[in-house]
Design an enzyme around this catalytic site. Structure first.
Site, PDB file in Angstrom:
ATOM      1  N   GLY A   1     -73.222  70.150 -10.681  1.00  0.00           N
ATOM      2  CA  GLY A   1     -74.131  71.272 -10.919  1.00  0.00           C
ATOM      3  C   GLY A   1     -74.758  71.797  -9.654  1.00  0.00           C
TER       4      GLY A   1
ATOM      5  CB  SER B   1     -70.381  67.003  -5.548  1.00  0.00           C
ATOM      6  OG  SER B   1     -69.951  66.786  -6.885  1.00  0.00           O
ATOM      7  CE  LYS B   2     -68.349  74.292  -4.023  1.00  0.00           C
ATOM      8  NZ  LYS B   2     -67.139  74.767  -3.424  1.00  0.00           N
ATOM      9  NE  ARG B   3     -65.678  66.843  -9.037  1.00  0.00           N
ATOM     10  CZ  ARG B   3     -65.856  65.684  -8.418  1.00  0.00           C
ATOM     11  NH1 ARG B   3     -66.202  64.623  -9.100  1.00  0.00           N
ATOM     12  NH2 ARG B   3     -65.663  65.585  -7.119  1.00  0.00           N
TER      13      ARG B   3
END
Ligand code: GLU
Length: 442
Positions: free
Chosen positions: A243, A239-241
């Site tokens: 990377g 996910s975005k978190r």
């Protein structure tokens, strides 16, 4: 000739999972003398966003994966899609369905109550009566009603989709005439000559539908490679978190495009235990039939390491923006990214604006100050840097660190730097005198 493509939907920036898919397609085509094409899947007008398209194309420019033909934009191909829809209507392989949303809802309810999978029941499949008034029909394709569709996947092997469990006569054009996703993908892949499709395995469930379309239009079916997803270190979808960020963010963070590609290639493909690949080596060694069957794990440390290895291999001239290449040569082994390099180079080339208090406390005690003063006197009297350093150590009978650490603090502001002799030699005696005096005077 192998023809591959990458087909991003412009819903935002290009993320690294997408870039990996693009890279696999690119390598496969280019290494076999084929073509790699780009197609922007911008049919979803509500989300259509020129900025996103530009962001994706910019990212491709940065990483250097160029399309071998003009970029295809689905939003410009309505006439083409219409032609094939008409062809299917004429050949009787597709039909108009006049079911209202309310009727569809009712059918869904009934099926749900019976514990069945919601699916269209084919009620207009063989309809030749008078259409109900005031209803603009959708177009549905005649899908097989029994048996199985097989996807012969080059990574996962043969996969069977039982019609009963997966298909119905799905919509290929909406009431407003716009074609649906799977329809345009199949038509475009065929018209672009794409014969090898490498894509994320989140698309596997679309493949039987696309095969139905290929067959209805008598198009040859391409080879499919469904690549397992990239997971985070906890084994969940990236996910975005974790990377899964904008590819261009990696540029801002000081990674090299070829290092990012090297890192992404190794997520899900390997060649013995080789880790570092130049673009030429990627092209030489890549083989799509050895793409891994299992999900791969994203690791920031691994990316940093791969980038640091590329940093070491680059010719120094590539860093001319940093001014003094001797400093670059001295510090680059300590750096992972261009940002690190910039920081480390500045640390030496610019006079310290402040001194690290921990370093001072530990390495700038009275003895150190005395040694540093003696050292300053030696170099001021014209003795060279290296022999002055040795002379002060010898005459005081102390270990190297006692003098090296305060010199480091004087030169770069902290007790961490490459070899103190090397740093002094690069800076030259006048600059060393100025920096040492500045520390002693503070
Ligand atoms: N547009 C799709 C996506 O961005 C890819 C479609 C495909 O590769 O067939 O995920």
């Amino acid at each position: 000739m192998v023809v591959t493509r990458f087909a991003p939907s412009p819903t935002g920036y290009l993320h690294i999972g997408g870039l990996r898919t693009a890279l696999l397609n690119y390598l496969h085509a280019r290494k076999s003398g084929g073509k790699f094409l780009l197609r922007v899947e911008d049919t979803d007008r509500s989300r259509h966003n020129e900025e996103a398209v530009k962001a994706i194309l910019d990212a491709f420019e940065w990483v250097g994966l160029q399309s071998d033909d003009e970029v295809v934009r689905q939003s410009e191909r309505d006439d083409i899609y219409r032609k094939y829809i008409d062809e299917l209507l004429e050949s009787g392989k597709a039909y108009r369905c006049y079911m209202t949303p309310a009727e569809l809802e009712e059918l869904r309810e009934e099926q749900k109550n019976r514990g069945e999978r919601p699916r269209y029941d084919g009620r207009y499949r063989d309809f030749n009566g008078t259409p109900p008034e005031g209803i603009t029909p959708v177009i549905r394709i005649k899908a097989p009603t029994e048996g199985s569709i097989f996807v012969y996947d080059k990574i996962k092997g043969d996969i069977e989709f039982r019609v009963e469990d997966t298909l119905d006569d799905f919509i290929i054009a909406r009431a407003d005439g716009t074609p649906t996703y799977n329809f345009v993908v199949a038509v475009d892949d065929h018209l672009m000559g794409v014969n090898e499709v490498i894509r994320g395995d989140d698309h596997l469930s679309n493949t039987p539908k696309q095969i139905v379309i290929y067959e209805a239009l008598n198009f040859p079916i391409p080879n499919f490679y469904h690549v397992p997803m990239i997971h985070n270190e906890q084994g969940r979808k990236l996910s975005k978190r974790d990377g899964a960020t904008d590819v261009m963010e990696y540029k801002r963070l000081g990674y090299f495009p070829e290092a990012l590609l090297n890192f992404l290639l190794r997520l899900g493909w390997s060649h013995g235990d080789k880790e570092i690949f130049s673009m030429a080596e990627m092209l030489e060694l890549f083989d799509p039939s050895t793409i891994s069957k299992s999900a791969s794990i994203y690791s920031k440390e691994k990316l940093d390491w791969v980038n640091s290895e590329h940093l070491k291999l680059k010719p120094l001239e590539e860093f001319s923006q940093f001014g003094n290449l001797e400093i670059v040569a001295l510090v680059r082994d300590r750096c992972n990214t261009l940002l690190d390099l910039e920081r480390e180079v500045n640390k030496i080339s610019e006079k310290p604006v402040e001194y690290d208090s921990k370093s001072l406390k530990k390495h700038f005690k009275e003895t150190n100050q005395k040694l540093l003063t003696e050292f300053l006197e030696e170099i001021q009297s014209g003795e060279n840097l290296e022999s002055s350093f040795q002379k002060v150590l010898d005459s005081n009978g102390v270990g190297m660190a006692k003098l090296a650490q305060p010199i480091r603090i004087a030169l770069v502001g902290t007790a961490q730097s490459p070899s103190v002799i090397d740093v002094m030699k690069i800076l030259g005696v006048d600059e060393v005198i100025e920096r040492v005096e500045a520390l002693l005077k503070r």
